[in-house]
Every structure is written in structure tokens, then in C-alpha cells.
Design an enzyme around this catalytic site. Structure first.
Site, mmCIF file in Angstrom:
data_model
loop_
_atom_site.group_PDB
_atom_site.id
_atom_site.type_symbol
_atom_site.label_atom_id
_atom_site.label_comp_id
_atom_site.label_asym_id
_atom_site.label_seq_id
_atom_site.Cartn_x
_atom_site.Cartn_y
_atom_site.Cartn_z
ATOM 1 N N GLN A 1 12.933 23.725 16.253
ATOM 2 C CA GLN A 1 12.822 24.555 15.303
ATOM 3 C C GLN A 1 11.814 25.817 15.634
ATOM 4 O OE1 GLN A 1 11.380 22.285 11.762
ATOM 5 N NE2 GLN A 1 11.148 24.089 10.592
ATOM 6 N N ASP A 2 10.383 25.590 16.109
ATOM 7 C CA ASP A 2 9.405 26.657 16.194
ATOM 8 C C ASP A 2 9.005 26.394 17.828
ATOM 9 O OD1 ASP A 2 8.607 28.626 14.492
ATOM 10 O OD2 ASP A 2 6.848 27.727 14.281
ATOM 11 N N PRO A 3 8.643 27.396 18.482
ATOM 12 C CA PRO A 3 7.820 27.499 19.759
ATOM 13 C C PRO A 3 6.559 26.582 19.493
ATOM 14 C CG PRO A 3 8.396 29.466 19.666
ATOM 15 C CD PRO A 3 8.741 28.918 18.191
ATOM 16 N N GLY B 1 4.979 28.074 12.682
ATOM 17 C CA GLY B 1 5.923 28.726 11.301
ATOM 18 C C GLY B 1 5.591 30.410 11.231
#
EC number: 3.2.2.27
Length: 220
Positions: A64-66, A134
Site C-alpha cells: 500500500q504505502d512505503p 498515507g
């Protein structure tokens, strides 16, 4: 627009680079890097693509996100740099690998060795502001990574797509199940790992499928 990305991916994603959303995204990302601490380092934004050329992809794992802590993110989902403590989800991934195929946890959480074997470790969003999870969502990255998944799903055959958690499952909903193997389960996060991630046997299932289609198995 001259995007610094591996040549085969540049060819397949060229149309995206000329779209308005990508120009807006590029301006936003440049502005963020000039004002804040952003992860991963700029040269590693497209690391997943650069380590795994289009024609070499065998498996796609969607994140999803780093990671947003210092020294963690290096452009591969779930992966951390050498010498960095394993995040909880990665601990659980290694636990499942050991349970599934008997391979003990490695000394490093750096998954570059997977990428070099044809595992595209793709986050939906490719950048993040330090300590602000996010923070770069809904800025255009999701559209770009959707395009990467779509071109793989349409132009390649017999790939394995691994979708952990509802976010990844929604992102991969359009993939043709008759043409590819799609493996879905709960996310490896400690919040959900016991609700279906542990015991999913995705690593052995991936290798069985690759072997059945004449491809080299992944050394997890």
C-alpha cells in the site's frame, strides 16, 4: 516526460507519463522532496521496476504505502534496507515462509533478492512524507500503479498476483483469473495475520504454479 525508470517499463508505461495526472503528480512529488523529508530517497522511487524488468516479472506482490520511518523504505513493498529491524508485517511474512516451505528467516529484511528473481514488490503509492503514513495517497500514484498492474495482466500470461488485505484485493480485482493465478488472504499485519494470513501457503502455491508453467521457482 523523461522519467528515470527501467527501459522496458518506460516503453510499456510511456502513455501514462504524458497524462495530466502524472504531470501533476510529478510537480507534487518534486515540491515535497524540496520541502520535507520524503521516503524512499528520490533515486529509489522506481526501484521495484528497475530491479524487475517487464519481461522478467513472474510474481506481483501488492503493498500500500512505503514505510515512513528513517532508513526503512527503499522502493520495494514490505522490504527494508540491510541492518534495519524487521517491521511486524515482514516478521509475519518470514514466519509464514518458514511454516510453509521450511526456509528460516534471513538475517536481512532486504527483499532485493526476490525482486531480482522476478518478484515485482509494488506499493500502490510510491512516496511518503517522513512519519506521516498515507501522506502521499490520492495524489496520482494509485492511478500509475494501476496502469502497471493492468499492462502486466493484459500483456503477460501465467503470472502470480499476491493480494494481502482488502486494499490489495480491490486494487487487483480486475485481473483475469483465467489467465493468471491470483492468491488472496488477510494482510500479514499483526492486526489481521491470525485471520487468514498464517497458513495461506502462498509461497508454496506460487512455486507450484510457476513450476507447472515451466518457470523457475522463487527462492524465498
Amino acid at each position: 516526460m523523461n522519467v528515470q525508470i527501467e527501459e522496458s517499463w518506460k516503453t510499456h508505461l510511456e502513455p501514462e507519463f504524458e497524462k495530466d495526472y502524472f504531470r501533476t503528480l510529478t510537480e507534487f512529488v518534486r515540491s515535497e522532496y524540496s520541502q520535507y523529508q520524503i521516503f524512499p530517497p528520490g533515486k529509489l522511487i522506481f526501484n521495484a521496476f528497475n530491479l524487475c524488468p517487464f519481461d522478467k516479472v513472474k510474481v506481483v506482490i501488492i503493498g500500500q504505502d512505503p514505510y515512513h520511518g528513517p532508513g526503512q523504505a527503499h522502493g520495494l513493498c514490505f522490504s527494508v534496507n540491510d541492518g534495519v529491524a524487521f517491521p511486524p508485517s515482514l516478521v509475519n511474512i518470514f514466519k509464514e515462509i518458514k511454516e510453509d516451505i521450511g526456509t528460516p528467516a534471513p538475517s536481512t529484511g532486504n527483499l532485493t533478492r526476490w525482486a531480482e528473481q522476478g518478484v515485482l514488490l509494488l506499493n500502490a503509492t510510491l512516496t511518503v512524507r517522513a512519519h506521516q503514513a498515507g501522506s502521499h495517497q490520492r495524489r496520482g500514484w494509485e492511478e500509475f500503479t494501476d496502469a502497471a498492474i493492468r499492462v502486466l495482466a493484459e500483456e503477460r500470461e501465467n503470472l502470480v498476483f499476491i493480494l494481502w488485505g482488502s486494499y490489495a484485493q480491490k486494487k487487483g480485482a480486475f485481473i483475469d483469473r483465467n489467465k493468471h493465478l491470483v492468491l488472496s488472504s488477510a494482510h500479514p499485519s499483526p492486526l489481521s495475520a491470525y485471520n487468514g494470513f498464517f497458513g495461506n501457503k502462498h509461497f508454496s502455491k506460487t512455486n507450484e504454479y510457476l513450476k507447472a508453467h515451466g518457470k523457475t521457482e522463487i527462492n524465498w
